[in-house]
Design a protein around this motif. Sequence first.
Motif, mmCIF file in Angstrom:
data_model
loop_
_atom_site.group_PDB
_atom_site.id
_atom_site.type_symbol
_atom_site.label_atom_id
_atom_site.label_comp_id
_atom_site.label_asym_id
_atom_site.label_seq_id
_atom_site.Cartn_x
_atom_site.Cartn_y
_atom_site.Cartn_z
ATOM 1 N N ASN A 68 8.359 -24.555 30.701
ATOM 2 C CA ASN A 68 8.942 -25.056 31.818
ATOM 3 C C ASN A 68 8.781 -26.309 32.179
ATOM 4 O O ASN A 68 7.785 -27.068 32.562
ATOM 5 C CB ASN A 68 8.315 -24.097 33.035
ATOM 6 C CG ASN A 68 9.403 -24.299 34.241
ATOM 7 O OD1 ASN A 68 10.266 -24.920 34.402
ATOM 8 N ND2 ASN A 68 9.188 -23.135 34.954
ATOM 9 N N VAL B 77 1.495 -25.639 45.122
ATOM 10 C CA VAL B 77 1.554 -24.463 44.136
ATOM 11 C C VAL B 77 0.694 -24.848 42.712
ATOM 12 O O VAL B 77 -0.036 -24.091 42.388
ATOM 13 C CB VAL B 77 2.822 -24.040 43.744
ATOM 14 C CG1 VAL B 77 3.007 -23.268 42.448
ATOM 15 C CG2 VAL B 77 3.762 -23.533 44.838
ATOM 16 N N MET B 81 -2.290 -22.638 41.318
ATOM 17 C CA MET B 81 -2.242 -22.359 39.906
ATOM 18 C C MET B 81 -3.324 -22.608 38.946
ATOM 19 O O MET B 81 -3.753 -22.115 38.274
ATOM 20 C CB MET B 81 -0.667 -22.766 39.382
ATOM 21 C CG MET B 81 0.318 -21.933 39.762
ATOM 22 S SD MET B 81 0.400 -20.255 39.786
ATOM 23 C CE MET B 81 0.947 -19.916 38.042
ATOM 24 N N PHE B 104 10.724 -21.764 45.145
ATOM 25 C CA PHE B 104 9.646 -21.001 43.965
ATOM 26 C C PHE B 104 10.303 -20.781 42.638
ATOM 27 O O PHE B 104 9.855 -21.020 41.632
ATOM 28 C CB PHE B 104 9.025 -20.033 44.673
ATOM 29 C CG PHE B 104 8.096 -20.121 45.779
ATOM 30 C CD1 PHE B 104 8.728 -19.944 47.273
ATOM 31 C CD2 PHE B 104 6.845 -20.704 45.546
ATOM 32 C CE1 PHE B 104 7.956 -20.209 48.191
ATOM 33 C CE2 PHE B 104 5.999 -21.069 46.713
ATOM 34 C CZ PHE B 104 6.596 -20.807 48.098
ATOM 35 N N GLY B 108 9.076 -22.135 38.502
ATOM 36 C CA GLY B 108 8.704 -21.263 37.644
ATOM 37 C C GLY B 108 8.314 -19.683 37.936
ATOM 38 O O GLY B 108 7.322 -19.150 37.303
ATOM 39 N N PHE B 109 8.717 -19.221 39.042
ATOM 40 C CA PHE B 109 8.537 -18.044 39.474
ATOM 41 C C PHE B 109 9.787 -17.271 39.466
ATOM 42 O O PHE B 109 10.777 -17.851 39.572
ATOM 43 C CB PHE B 109 8.082 -17.856 40.798
ATOM 44 C CG PHE B 109 6.551 -18.312 40.968
ATOM 45 C CD1 PHE B 109 6.326 -19.608 41.103
ATOM 46 C CD2 PHE B 109 5.690 -17.205 40.932
ATOM 47 C CE1 PHE B 109 4.823 -19.796 41.185
ATOM 48 C CE2 PHE B 109 4.280 -17.541 41.125
ATOM 49 C CZ PHE B 109 3.851 -19.006 41.114
ATOM 50 N N GLU B 123 6.795 -13.363 40.605
ATOM 51 C CA GLU B 123 5.668 -13.355 39.548
ATOM 52 C C GLU B 123 6.088 -14.626 38.662
ATOM 53 O O GLU B 123 7.191 -15.060 38.538
ATOM 54 C CB GLU B 123 5.568 -12.133 38.766
ATOM 55 C CG GLU B 123 6.840 -11.937 37.824
ATOM 56 C CD GLU B 123 6.091 -10.700 36.948
ATOM 57 O OE1 GLU B 123 5.008 -10.403 36.622
ATOM 58 O OE2 GLU B 123 7.263 -9.917 36.465
ATOM 59 N N ASN B 124 5.067 -15.027 37.861
ATOM 60 C CA ASN B 124 5.316 -16.231 37.079
ATOM 61 C C ASN B 124 5.638 -16.353 35.601
ATOM 62 O O ASN B 124 5.648 -17.047 34.949
ATOM 63 C CB ASN B 124 3.919 -17.178 37.337
ATOM 64 C CG ASN B 124 2.777 -16.601 36.449
ATOM 65 O OD1 ASN B 124 2.881 -15.261 36.137
ATOM 66 N ND2 ASN B 124 1.964 -17.496 35.989
ATOM 67 N N ARG B 125 5.965 -14.856 35.076
ATOM 68 C CA ARG B 125 6.443 -14.618 34.072
ATOM 69 C C ARG B 125 7.826 -14.110 34.154
ATOM 70 O O ARG B 125 8.018 -13.132 34.981
ATOM 71 C CB ARG B 125 5.492 -13.556 33.363
ATOM 72 C CG ARG B 125 4.035 -14.091 32.976
ATOM 73 C CD ARG B 125 3.351 -12.992 32.677
ATOM 74 N NE ARG B 125 3.287 -11.973 33.554
ATOM 75 C CZ ARG B 125 2.864 -10.638 33.194
ATOM 76 N NH1 ARG B 125 2.428 -10.744 31.817
ATOM 77 N NH2 ARG B 125 2.643 -9.899 34.133
#
Lengths: 90, 348
Positions: A68, B77, B81, B104, B108-109, B123-125
């Motif tokens: 990212n 964030v 993280m 968000f 990357g969410f 979620e982050n994936r």
Amino acid sequence: MSKIIKAAQAGTVESCDVLIMIAPADPGAGIQVELISPTMQQYGTHITKLIKETILSCGVQDAVVHANEKGAMDYTIAARVKTAVDRAIG
Amino acid sequence: MPEYEEMRIYQDDTRTMRQVENLLAQEGIQKDKNLEYTMGIFIRDELIATGSFFRNTLRCLAVDGRCRGEGLLNKVVTHLMEVQYQRGNLAVFLYTKCDTAKFFKELGFYEIARVEGLVVFMENRPDGFKQYLKNLAPSRIPEGKSAAVIVNANPFTLGHQYLIEQAARDNDRVHVFVVSEDISLVPFDVRQELVRQGTAHLKNVMLHTTGSYLISSATFPSYFLQDDDTVIRAQAQLDIEVFKGHIAKTLGITRRYVGEEPTSRVTGLYNKIMQQELKKNGIECIVMPRKQVGDVTVSASLVRQYIKNGELEKAKALVPETTYEFFLSAAGKKIIQRIQESQQVVHY
């Protein structure tokens, strides 16, 4: 020859940085890169190639990578990739 | 460029925590009672941004309205993280209001589910939830009636068995989801094994786990830890949305079975909301009266209470052979000890 044994990450989503998430892949799967970048059209190919080459230079042949990117320079991307690989080889 | 101070805020630093509560209230966010870690960004001792987490879910994130557009949320964030990563959590979830979900997304969410006007779960994936659903998909039957039962089974009782048996009798396939979250007195692998043993005689029952996506500390932490009704309601709605909007769809589930809930406040609230919400999606919610043994109503809370009081014989009457056999084993005795040493064994 090194092998990725666990998932790991390095970097952040701050401006000029890149978040690299690397995870194990089946042997022979090669290096799969999924890239999200605001400059996808202009530099997408270049960045993907850079990530792949950096991982290969670490001696890793198979990995699943999510990147990212937020306008990071090549040296930043390379540094984050190397750190992520280091953490993933464990 | 003002001098930002970014630091952790400790739970017993009451003065600063009050600043956190005020900032959250100002931004229309209710502070969850159970937060493990809180951080804040300050300008000359004034709090202008904050974020917290409980286990692997980020929550209670806010940036003062006067300081928007300065990349503060990103800092919050990033900080959280980093701590999550240090704790070994690579899969991170978050809750946010619907109008802030887009920020968000840029961090990357990815969205899992939302309750319109209330909350979004992310979620982050990109493929976390998708992969979970993909793993469930092969269990879908092309025709016939499919039902779902979700159990914590702490431990598996005659009540759970009765409920699942009724569902199995009236449907072509029953999908039983065992709560994965390992916070209960009986550990997950034991709970899952006792469910498996106690339903082995039912050929049309398929076992699954909830993962982080149902009744988890990510979706529904107030199931495990006491919190206010408004918080419970919001979390229940989200949990139910994940079930009806995605999981039920993937498996073609048209019925969900639950036991009547006379004692647990949180489960009672959850069931009430579930009945309303499932109807909207054309899913039948079947509330079965609890199984009785003599004049005792079976419940896992009661079993745990008996065990705590050393009344193993009374507990025996309420559970299948397989569960009782386990408690006689060495591993089982350890769990009995754990229950006996615990303060609160009844589900609130």
